[in-house]
Motif scaffolding. Structure first.
Motif, PDB file in Angstrom:
ATOM      1  N   SER A  72      65.627  47.033  25.508  1.00 40.99           N
ATOM      2  CA  SER A  72      66.694  46.617  26.411  1.00 40.99           C
ATOM      3  C   SER A  72      66.443  45.214  26.960  1.00 40.99           C
ATOM      4  O   SER A  72      65.301  44.851  27.293  1.00 40.99           O
ATOM      5  CB  SER A  72      66.823  47.595  27.586  1.00 40.99           C
ATOM      6  OG  SER A  72      67.274  48.846  27.152  1.00 40.99           O
ATOM      7  N   GLU A  73      67.513  44.458  27.066  1.00 39.67           N
ATOM      8  CA  GLU A  73      67.418  43.125  27.646  1.00 39.67           C
ATOM      9  C   GLU A  73      67.205  43.241  29.150  1.00 39.67           C
ATOM     10  O   GLU A  73      67.847  44.050  29.820  1.00 39.67           O
ATOM     11  CB  GLU A  73      68.715  42.364  27.366  1.00 39.67           C
ATOM     12  CG  GLU A  73      68.782  40.978  27.968  1.00 39.67           C
ATOM     13  CD  GLU A  73      70.126  40.317  27.725  1.00 39.67           C
ATOM     14  OE1 GLU A  73      70.240  39.120  28.007  1.00 39.67           O
ATOM     15  OE2 GLU A  73      71.063  41.005  27.285  1.00 39.67           O
ATOM     16  N   PHE A  74      66.296  42.417  29.692  1.00 36.41           N
ATOM     17  CA  PHE A  74      66.115  42.426  31.147  1.00 36.41           C
ATOM     18  C   PHE A  74      67.362  41.805  31.772  1.00 36.41           C
ATOM     19  O   PHE A  74      67.781  40.705  31.392  1.00 36.41           O
ATOM     20  CB  PHE A  74      64.867  41.644  31.551  1.00 36.41           C
ATOM     21  CG  PHE A  74      64.437  41.913  32.965  1.00 36.41           C
ATOM     22  CD1 PHE A  74      63.759  43.074  33.282  1.00 36.41           C
ATOM     23  CD2 PHE A  74      64.748  41.032  33.987  1.00 36.41           C
ATOM     24  CE1 PHE A  74      63.371  43.343  34.591  1.00 36.41           C
ATOM     25  CE2 PHE A  74      64.372  41.291  35.295  1.00 36.41           C
ATOM     26  CZ  PHE A  74      63.685  42.455  35.593  1.00 36.41           C
ATOM     27  N   PRO A  75      68.006  42.489  32.744  1.00 36.43           N
ATOM     28  CA  PRO A  75      69.333  42.072  33.191  1.00 36.43           C
ATOM     29  C   PRO A  75      69.381  40.823  34.069  1.00 36.43           C
ATOM     30  O   PRO A  75      70.468  40.333  34.358  1.00 36.43           O
ATOM     31  CB  PRO A  75      69.830  43.289  33.995  1.00 36.43           C
ATOM     32  CG  PRO A  75      68.921  44.406  33.658  1.00 36.43           C
ATOM     33  CD  PRO A  75      67.612  43.772  33.326  1.00 36.43           C
ATOM     34  N   VAL A  76      68.237  40.324  34.522  1.00 33.20           N
ATOM     35  CA  VAL A  76      68.234  39.250  35.517  1.00 33.20           C
ATOM     36  C   VAL A  76      67.757  37.940  34.895  1.00 33.20           C
ATOM     37  O   VAL A  76      66.701  37.896  34.260  1.00 33.20           O
ATOM     38  CB  VAL A  76      67.328  39.612  36.714  1.00 33.20           C
ATOM     39  CG1 VAL A  76      67.291  38.468  37.714  1.00 33.20           C
ATOM     40  CG2 VAL A  76      67.815  40.889  37.394  1.00 33.20           C
ATOM     41  N   ALA A 120      57.625  48.575  41.860  1.00 35.42           N
ATOM     42  CA  ALA A 120      56.608  48.248  40.856  1.00 35.42           C
ATOM     43  C   ALA A 120      55.827  47.001  41.249  1.00 35.42           C
ATOM     44  O   ALA A 120      56.409  46.002  41.690  1.00 35.42           O
ATOM     45  CB  ALA A 120      57.263  48.053  39.487  1.00 35.42           C
ATOM     46  N   MET A 121      54.520  47.054  41.049  1.00 30.34           N
ATOM     47  CA  MET A 121      53.639  45.959  41.425  1.00 30.34           C
ATOM     48  C   MET A 121      54.057  44.651  40.751  1.00 30.34           C
ATOM     49  O   MET A 121      54.350  44.614  39.551  1.00 30.34           O
ATOM     50  CB  MET A 121      52.197  46.309  41.048  1.00 30.34           C
ATOM     51  CG  MET A 121      51.176  45.252  41.426  1.00 30.34           C
ATOM     52  SD  MET A 121      51.058  44.994  43.222  1.00 30.34           S
ATOM     53  CE  MET A 121      50.150  46.463  43.718  1.00 30.34           C
ATOM     54  N   ASN A 122      54.108  43.589  41.513  1.00 36.70           N
ATOM     55  CA  ASN A 122      54.384  42.212  41.071  1.00 36.70           C
ATOM     56  C   ASN A 122      55.848  41.925  40.759  1.00 36.70           C
ATOM     57  O   ASN A 122      56.265  40.763  40.778  1.00 36.70           O
ATOM     58  CB  ASN A 122      53.569  41.832  39.824  1.00 36.70           C
ATOM     59  CG  ASN A 122      52.082  41.916  40.026  1.00 36.70           C
ATOM     60  OD1 ASN A 122      51.590  41.753  41.142  1.00 36.70           O
ATOM     61  ND2 ASN A 122      51.348  42.176  38.961  1.00 36.70           N
ATOM     62  N   ILE A 123      56.661  42.935  40.443  1.00 34.34           N
ATOM     63  CA  ILE A 123      58.019  42.670  39.949  1.00 34.34           C
ATOM     64  C   ILE A 123      59.096  43.430  40.722  1.00 34.34           C
ATOM     65  O   ILE A 123      60.219  43.583  40.241  1.00 34.34           O
ATOM     66  CB  ILE A 123      58.138  42.978  38.443  1.00 34.34           C
ATOM     67  CG1 ILE A 123      57.844  44.447  38.149  1.00 34.34           C
ATOM     68  CG2 ILE A 123      57.204  42.070  37.635  1.00 34.34           C
ATOM     69  CD1 ILE A 123      58.141  44.842  36.704  1.00 34.34           C
ATOM     70  N   LYS A 178      61.139  32.360  31.070  1.00 33.00           N
ATOM     71  CA  LYS A 178      60.999  33.219  29.888  1.00 33.00           C
ATOM     72  C   LYS A 178      60.119  34.431  30.165  1.00 33.00           C
ATOM     73  O   LYS A 178      60.280  35.484  29.537  1.00 33.00           O
ATOM     74  CB  LYS A 178      60.442  32.410  28.721  1.00 33.00           C
ATOM     75  CG  LYS A 178      61.378  31.300  28.237  1.00 33.00           C
ATOM     76  CD  LYS A 178      60.767  30.528  27.077  1.00 33.00           C
ATOM     77  CE  LYS A 178      61.714  29.420  26.621  1.00 33.00           C
ATOM     78  NZ  LYS A 178      61.135  28.623  25.497  1.00 33.00           N
ATOM     79  N   ASP A 179      59.179  34.303  31.083  1.00 29.28           N
ATOM     80  CA  ASP A 179      58.306  35.432  31.401  1.00 29.28           C
ATOM     81  C   ASP A 179      59.082  36.551  32.078  1.00 29.28           C
ATOM     82  O   ASP A 179      58.777  37.738  31.888  1.00 29.28           O
ATOM     83  CB  ASP A 179      57.150  34.981  32.287  1.00 29.28           C
ATOM     84  CG  ASP A 179      56.187  34.059  31.565  1.00 29.28           C
ATOM     85  OD1 ASP A 179      56.101  34.153  30.322  1.00 29.28           O
ATOM     86  OD2 ASP A 179      55.537  33.225  32.234  1.00 29.28           O
ATOM     87  N   VAL A 180      60.071  36.187  32.899  1.00 26.60           N
ATOM     88  CA  VAL A 180      60.909  37.213  33.527  1.00 26.60           C
ATOM     89  C   VAL A 180      61.801  37.859  32.474  1.00 26.60           C
ATOM     90  O   VAL A 180      61.973  39.089  32.446  1.00 26.60           O
ATOM     91  CB  VAL A 180      61.760  36.596  34.667  1.00 26.60           C
ATOM     92  CG1 VAL A 180      62.733  37.626  35.229  1.00 26.60           C
ATOM     93  CG2 VAL A 180      60.851  36.070  35.767  1.00 26.60           C
ATOM     94  N   ALA A 181      62.380  37.047  31.583  1.00 26.54           N
ATOM     95  CA  ALA A 181      63.255  37.588  30.540  1.00 26.54           C
ATOM     96  C   ALA A 181      62.512  38.581  29.645  1.00 26.54           C
ATOM     97  O   ALA A 181      63.124  39.491  29.074  1.00 26.54           O
ATOM     98  CB  ALA A 181      63.829  36.447  29.702  1.00 26.54           C
TER      99      ALA A 181
END
Length: 631
Positions: A101-105, A185-188, A130-133
Motif C-alpha cells: 500500500s502507498e503511504f497516504p501522506v 507507533a514509535m517515531n511515526i 522519500k523516507d516518509v513515502a
C-alpha cells in the motif's frame, strides 16, 4: 426538472473547477458525517471484537477528488465505540493494510523564511521526503485515557505489521467519560494519525443516565483535525494529504538533522470533512468534542451570521475524565474568552439552539490578534472556519431537557491533605545544550547537599519558590531510552509539577500522562530568564513571580489527563495511579514533539513488591513518594 438538475450539476462542476484552480474551497457545503457506532459488549469477555485498519478513500470536500487515507474499519474517523461501565471487552486491532500500500501522506519541510507560511496549500516547490513515502503500515493503537494494564496500553514499540493483531483488554471500570483512540507507533505517530487513524470511545454509567442528557441524534461526536492538502504541477488541489512543516534550523550542529516545527494545517476537518454543516433542531444538543490534531491548539468561538459571538448558548459539562461537578457557562468573556482545546483534550458540550430557530450559527477558530471569523495568518489561522449549525425553522420542537445545577455528585476534589509524592518535570527550550534543537522532558531529583553542586552546570536547575527558599535539582533523564526515573506504587497519589522554561507564554506543551486521572492544583508564574540554554542549566534561580497570578479556568476543575503548560509557568497536577500495573508513558501531545523525544516511561507496581526493589533497572522511589519536589 431534468434541465434544472442538469444546470445544478453544471454549476457544481464549474465550482469544483474554479476552486481547485484557485486553491480555495467553499465552506459549509457538505453535511457533517457521524461515525458509525460499535457496541462490542458481550457476556463472554473471551469473545474478541476485531477492528481492522484498512486503506480507504475519503471525500474530504465536494470540491476535491477522493483522498487516500487509512481508517479503523475503513472509516475516518473510526467507529464510535460505546460501552457500559464495568463491561470488560477485548479488541483485536488488526493491521489489514497491505504491504504494498502507498503511504497516504506527502511530507515536506519548508525552509524557514519561505515567502509563504507552512499553512499555505502546496509544497512550495520542495521535494517530498522519500523516507516518509517509504514507510510501511506499522501501527499500534492507544486508548487514550483508559485505565488498563501496561500490556494493553499500546506501548509505542509494540507496533504490528500487515496481518498481525494487537490484542488489548479494557476493563472500562470508570465513571462515564469520553476517551479516544489513535495510533501511537514509535517515531511515526505524527504521520500515522495524519492518515486518519483516530476515533472516539464512550463509557456510559447510571449517574450519567440519570441526568437525561440529550441523546440519540442529539448527541454528536465532533472530532477536529487540521490538515493540509497537496497540489499538482498546475497548482491545483489534488486531494492528497500534505504534512508540511517549517525547518527552523536546517543545519543543526549537534545532530546534522533538520529541526522542524509542529504541524498546523489550513483546513479544519470535523469528523473527517472540511468545514461541514449540521442540520439541527431548535433544541438542546450534546457534542462530544475532541481535538485529534497533530499540534493545533484551537480557540473556538460560536458566532452568528454577523460574526458576533453568541454568549450563553454553550455550557461545558465535562472534560477529559468525565463530568464536571457543575455546568460551566461559556459566555466568551474575559473569564473564558474562547473554548481553548489543545491536541488530545476533550470537551463535553451542551448547546441550546432553542432561541435560534431558522438561523445559522458557526463555530470558528479565533486567531490571537483578530476578531472571530477573521483570518489571522500571522498566527497560523489562514481559514478560521470550523463548522456551521443550521437551525430548523419549526419553532415547535419538543424538548423537555432541563439543565441540572449539579452534574456529578460522585466527584470528589483532591486536596493536599492526602498523602502524596512529588515529581518535578522540566520542559526545556529548543536551543538548550544537548537537545539537538528540540525541546525535551527533563526528570529532576532534588539535591540533598546543594553546596556540593557547582552552578552553573549542565542539567542543574535552581528554583526559588513562593516561600522564598531556593532548591537545587539535578537532571536524572532527558531522552525516552534513558534509565527509568519514576517507579510508582499502585494506588498512591502523586503531584507532578511541570515547569516550562520557555520565556514566551505562547510556547505551550499539552502534557499527557497515561493511566491516571488528575486534577489541576494550581498554575504558578515563574521568571525563567535565569536558565542559560548554552550551559543547559541556571545561572540564577528561576524565580516565582508573586505579581502574576494565574487562576485556574472554571472548566479546568474536573478530571483531566491532558494539561496545557505555557512558557513561564509551573503547573501542578495531582492524581491517583490506580487500577493497573505495568510500564506506561507520559509525553507532550504535540505529535511532532512526542516523536522527536518528548516522551518518557514510568512503571506502576504493587507497593508490596517495591519493598524488594534494589534500584536495578528501576527509578528513584520511596513508596510512591520519590522524585523531585516542587510546589
Amino acid at each position: 426538472m431534468t434541465d434544472i438538475i442538469g444546470r445544478i450539476a453544471d454549476g457544481l462542476a464549474d465550482l469544483v473547477t474554479d476552486a481547485r484552480a484557485s486553491g480555495e474551497l467553499a465552506p459549509y457545503v457538505a453535511p457533517l458525517t457521524v461515525p458509525p457506532v460499535l457496541r462490542p459488549g458481550s457476556d463472554d469477555v473471551r469473545q474478541e471484537t476485531e477492528i481492522a485498519l484498512r486503506p480507504t478513500w475519503v471525500r474530504l470536500h465536494p470540491q476535491l477528488p477522493p483522498t487516500l487515507m487509512w481508517g479503523y474499519d475503513g472509516s475516518v474517523p473510526g467507529p464510535t465505540i460505546e460501552v457500559r461501565r464495568g463491561e470488560r471487552i477485548r479488541i483485536a486491532w488488526t493491521n489489514r493494510i497491505p504491504k504494498e500500500s502507498e503511504f497516504p501522506v506527502t511530507s515536506v519541510e519548508v525552509p524557514n523564511g519561505t515567502p509563504r507560511p507552512s499553512t499555505q496549500p502546496g509544497r512550495d516547490g520542495v521535494e517530498p521526503n522519500k523516507d516518509v513515502a517509504a514507510l510501511p503500515a506499522w501501527t499500534v493503537t492507544h486508548l487514550h485515557g483508559a485505565q488498563t494494564g501496561g500490556g494493553n496500553d499500546g506501548w509505542a514499540d509494540n507496533a504490528v505489521g500487515f496481518g498481525d493483531a494487537q490484542l488489548s483488554e479494557y476493563p472500562n471500570d470508570h465513571q462515564a467519560v469520553q476517551w479516544w483512540y489513535h495510533d501511537h507507533a514509535m517515531n511515526i505517530t505524527r504521520w500515522n494519525v495524519h492518515t486518519g487513524l483516530y476515533g472516539t470511545y464512550l463509557v456510559r454509567d447510571d449517574e450519567e443516565d440519570a441526568l437525561h442528557l440529550p441523546s440519540g441524534e442529539r448527541e454528536i461526536p465532533l472530532l477536529l483535525a487540521d490538515r493540509n492538502l497537496d497540489t499538482d504541477e498546475d497548482g491545483r488541489l489534488n486531494g492528497r494529504l500534505l504534512h508540511k512543516t517549517v525547518i527552523v534550523d536546517p543545519k543543526n550542529a549537534e545532530t546534522g538533522k533538520p529541526v522542524s516545527l509542529p504541524f498546523t494545517g489550513p483546513y479544519t476537518t470535523v469528523n473527517g470533512r472540511v468545514w461541514p454543516y449540521a442540520d439541527v433542531d431548535d433544541a438542546w444538543y450534546r457534542f462530544r468534542l475532541v481535538n485529534a490534531s497533530n499540534a493545533r491548539i484551537y480557540n473556538l468561538v460560536l458566532i452568528d451570521e454577523d460574526d458576533n459571538p453568541v454568549p450563553g448558548a454553550i455550557k461545558q459539562i465535562g472534560s477529559d475524565g468525565g463530568l464536571l461537578p457543575r455546568p460551566v457557562p461559556v459566555d466568551f468573556d474575559e473569564a473564558l474568552p474562547t473554548l481553548t482545546i489543545a491536541p488530545a483534550e476533550r470537551m463535553d458540550l451542551l448547546i441550546d439552539f432553542r432561541a435560534f430557530a431558522g438561523r445559522r450559527l458557526r463555530l470558528v477558530n479565533k486567531g490571537a490578534g483578530e476578531a472571530p471569523g477573521v483570518p489571522d495568518v500571522a498566527n497560523d489561522v489562514r481559514y478560521p472556519q470550523v463548522m456551521e449549525f443550521r437551525v430548523g425553522e419549526s419553532g415547535e420542537c419538543e424538548d423537555s431537557f432541563e439543565l441540572p445545577e449539579i452534574l456529578s455528585g460522585s466527584f470528589r476534589p483532591i486536596t493536599h491533605d492526602i498523602p502524596h509524592g512529588h515529581r518535578l518535570i522540566v520542559l526545556t527550550p529548543p536551543a538548550t545544550k544537548g537537545g539537538g534543537g528540540h525541546p525535551e522532558i527533563w526528570e529532576m531529583a532534588e539535591v540533598e547537599n546543594p553546596g556540593d553542586v557547582q552552578v552553573p552546570t549542565d542539567g542543574v536547575i535552581q528554583l526559588r519558590g513562593a516561600d522564598g527558599k531556593v532548591k537545587t535539582y539535578r537532571r536524572i533523564s532527558r531522552t525516552f531510552n534513558d534509565g527509568l526515573g519514576f517507579t510508582i506504587a499502585e494506588g498512591s497519589y502523586e503531584q507532578w509539577s511541570f515547569l516550562n522554561l520557555a520565556v514566551q507564554p505562547e510556547v505551550t506543551h499539552p502534557m499527557h500522562i497515561h493511566l491516571a486521572d488528575f486534577q489541576l492544583m494550581g498554575r504558578d508564574a515563574y521568571d525563567a530568564s535565569g536558565f542559560d540554554t548554552a550551559v543547559g542549566g541556571t545561572r540564577a534561580p528561576i524565580e516565582f513571580d508573586p505579581d502574576r497570578r494565574i487562576p485556574l479556568a472554571p472548566n479546568e476543575r474536573g478530571l483531566k489527563d491532558v494539561f496545557r503548560v505555557p512558557g513561564g509557568q509551573l503547573l501542578r497536577v495531582m492524581g491517583r495511579f490506580d487500577g493497573a500495573y505495568g510500564r506506561f508513558m507520559y509525553h507532550c501531545h504535540l505529535l511532532e514533539h512526542e516523536d522527536m523525544g518528548m516522551m518518557r516511561p514510568f512503571v506502576v507496581m504493587p507497593a508490596e513488591a517495591m519493598k524488594f526493589d534494589h534500584g536495578a533497572g528501576h527509578g528513584g522511589h520511596d513508596g510512591g513518594h520519590g522524585g523531585g519536589r516542587a510546589g
